[in-house]
Design a protein around this motif. Structure first.
Motif, mmCIF file in Angstrom:
data_model
loop_
_atom_site.group_PDB
_atom_site.id
_atom_site.type_symbol
_atom_site.label_atom_id
_atom_site.label_comp_id
_atom_site.label_asym_id
_atom_site.label_seq_id
_atom_site.Cartn_x
_atom_site.Cartn_y
_atom_site.Cartn_z
ATOM 1 N N ARG A 334 34.302 12.942 46.807
ATOM 2 C CA ARG A 334 33.693 13.522 45.601
ATOM 3 C C ARG A 334 32.300 12.941 45.426
ATOM 4 O O ARG A 334 32.122 11.728 45.307
ATOM 5 C CB ARG A 334 34.548 13.224 44.367
ATOM 6 N N LEU A 353 38.369 10.342 48.468
ATOM 7 C CA LEU A 353 39.641 10.712 47.854
ATOM 8 C C LEU A 353 40.766 10.775 48.877
ATOM 9 O O LEU A 353 41.923 10.537 48.557
ATOM 10 C CB LEU A 353 39.494 12.072 47.156
ATOM 11 N N TYR A 354 40.414 11.154 50.101
ATOM 12 C CA TYR A 354 41.403 11.178 51.195
ATOM 13 C C TYR A 354 40.679 10.648 52.427
ATOM 14 O O TYR A 354 39.771 11.303 52.940
ATOM 15 C CB TYR A 354 41.929 12.598 51.421
ATOM 16 N N LYS A 373 42.102 18.203 39.486
ATOM 17 C CA LYS A 373 42.738 16.986 39.999
ATOM 18 C C LYS A 373 43.651 17.257 41.187
ATOM 19 O O LYS A 373 44.032 16.331 41.895
ATOM 20 C CB LYS A 373 43.508 16.278 38.886
ATOM 21 N N THR A 398 44.045 13.821 42.880
ATOM 22 C CA THR A 398 42.855 12.978 43.034
ATOM 23 C C THR A 398 42.698 11.983 41.898
ATOM 24 O O THR A 398 41.867 11.081 41.979
ATOM 25 C CB THR A 398 41.590 13.857 43.124
#
Ligand code: FE2
Length: 509
Positions: A334, A353-354, A373, A398
């Motif tokens: 993000r 986030l990942y 989210k 998230t």
């Protein structure tokens, strides 16, 4: 037999190695003009149009699902040289329709000028992405748009789109091609992004075009289209650095483009064999270009120095001599853009986030322009000889970091999912995910339907009687006229009067 094989033109057809024994496995050494395109028996072939009702379904399709999943599949109708880019195939649209707990499907070529000319001539006439010098010389006035990258539904049409040209409008039921450039004459842009966005709050299609005035143009235009096909909020600006903006983000007031570090090859460079249109610029910073969605805003002119990252799978396409590529990454991150900062500000590093390789992120489109989210990602990983397989479907919260994973069969892979809300007012991310799945243990394609609240096994597996040609993007379209039932796609859709005549031999005696 050996003498016969030796006399065949190996170079023309890419004939199997003559040192091999002749067997059924190598088609007894017989040549085919299709070998460059289909190098082995496991290559999906495509090149056929289809329609079918009442598909084989394992499990149960929930009755509340009513809509159509449109997908774009580049699929040239003619032979191609070896290693011809997949993305340069002509546009083919498939539509999977779900209603009354059943599924039907239809697939048609988009009858682009490119497709029609090649069909008429029976051979490849057009070349690589936006390289006019790779086209047959007689095609200087032809429209080379492929309509092969994404499919959306807007203003009563299905739009088959690719960023190299303007959209084609297609009938949402029959998939027959209606027209090129359905909004013609309103905006002078020659291109159209493959990733326009529907703003659910205003019900406008927000879109943009890059290199909008021609191949070597630095012009970008952003605008929106209302439900009658009328253009609004047209805004033109020039790039400082010509770059490739493939996708966009849309907020309530802004449209943000990701300007990847590419430039265009010159005419001279594009005249060399197998030359591309885009050229990667090693070391140049990625930029965000922020444009206003409405007149009167004071937009920043562009962020000129971000961290040198890429948000797109460029490492699959370019590896310039002498340039040491960093470790390929495609995390889900993000970015935060501070609009009050002056143009040229450096953007802060993103929040990861990942932290592993993923592609084709999707989210609940009903929440576009707001902070979401729930993200759905296709994860990559596992052993492979080339690119890692896309073999995971991931649901990521998230905010909490919670994650659920649905894995492909051993050796199998997935493609981009769509999101189907459970109901119009369902919470964010509550619904179903249809996505294409293939596995080496089956010669058929499967369209898996996963409940977003239950990743242990799908609610339904819809089986196709063939192996589907790879898709790029697609979209789920709920029944646009809920007071009218959707027609199944496998039956004739146009009214016709069947003959009641019969011959004497057909009578029941
Ligand atoms: Fe894309």
């Amino acid at each position: 037999m050996t003498a016969l094989v030796a006399s065949l033109d190996k170079n023309s057809y890419g004939l199997a190695d003559q040192g091999k024994s002749l067997s059924h496995e190598n088609h007894f050494g017989l040549p085919s003009k299709w070998e460059p395109r289909y190098p082995n028996d496991h290559t999906t072939q495509g090149r056929f149009e289809y329609q079918m009702d009442d598909l084989v379904v394992y499990g149960r399709i929930p009755n509340e699902i009513e809509g159509t999943w449109y997908r774009a599949h580049p699929d040239s109708r003619v032979t191609q040289p070896p290693n011809f880019p997949f993305i340069d195939g002509v546009g083919f649209v498939s539509a999977l329709r779900i209603n009354n707990g059943g599924a039907s499907i239809r697939g048609r070529y988009v009858e682009t000028e490119r497709y029609l000319l090649e069909r008429k001539d029976g051979r490849r006439l057009f070349g690589r992405y936006r390289n006019p010098y790779d086209n047959h010389p007689c095609l200087q006035l032809a429209n080379d748009s492929t309509a092969n990258t994404n499919v959306i539904h807007w203003a009563g049409d299905v739009l088959a789109i690719s960023e190299r040209g303007l959209p084609y409008a297609v009938n949402p039921d029959t998939l027959e091609t209606r027209t090129f450039d359905p909004y013609g004459g309103q905006v002078s842009a020659r291109t159209f992004t493959a990733h326009p966005k529907v703003d659910p709050l205003t019900n406008k299609l927000v879109t943009f075009a890059i290199t909008a005035k021609g191949l070597q143009s630095d012009d970008i235009v952003t605008y929106s289209i209302d439900t009658k096909g009328r253009i609004e909020n047209e805004f033109w600006f020039k790039q400082d650095n010509r770059g490739w903006s493939h996708d966009c983000w849309v907020t309530e007031n802004w449209i943000v483009l990701s300007n990847m570090p590419f430039t265009t090859n010159s005419d001279e460079e594009m005249m060399t064999p197998d030359a591309d249109y885009w050229k990667f610029v090693p070391g140049r910073a990625q930029e965000f270009l922020v444009a206003p969605r409405y007149p009167g805003a004071s937009p920043p002119e562009g962020w000129k120095e971000g961290d040198p990252f890429t948000s797109f799978n460029i490492f699959d396409f370019w590896n310039p001599d002498g340039y040491q590529l960093p470790e390929p990454k495609s995390d889900y991150v993000r970015w935060t853009i501070e609009l009050q900062q002056p143009s040229g500000s450096k953007v802060s590093p993103p929040k990861v986030l990942y932290p592993r390789m993923c592609e084709f992120p999707r989210f609940d489109d009903r929440f576009l322009t707001r902070q979401t989210k729930i993200a759905f990602l296709v994860g990559l990983g596992g052993p492979s000889n080339g690119a890692p397989p896309m073999n995971k479907l991931i649901k990521l919260n998230t905010e909490t970091g919670e994650m659920e994973v649905f894995n492909a069969a051993p050796g199998g892979s997935f493609e981009e999912p769509a999101f189907v809300p459970r109901s119009p007012n369902a919470p964010e991310g509550d619904g179903y995910l249809p996505f294409h799945s293939s596995r080496p243990s089956s010669p058929k394609s499967e369209l898996i339907l996963l409940d977003t609240n239950e990743f242990s096994r799908p609610v339904a597996v819809i089986q196709l009687p063939w192996a589907d040609r790879n898709q790029v993007h697609g979209s789920w379209v709920p029944n646009p006229y809920p007071d009218q039932p959707l027609v199944p796609l496998g039956s004739p859709i146009k009214d016709h009067i069947p003959s009641v005549k019969y011959g004497p031999l057909a009578k029941i005696q």
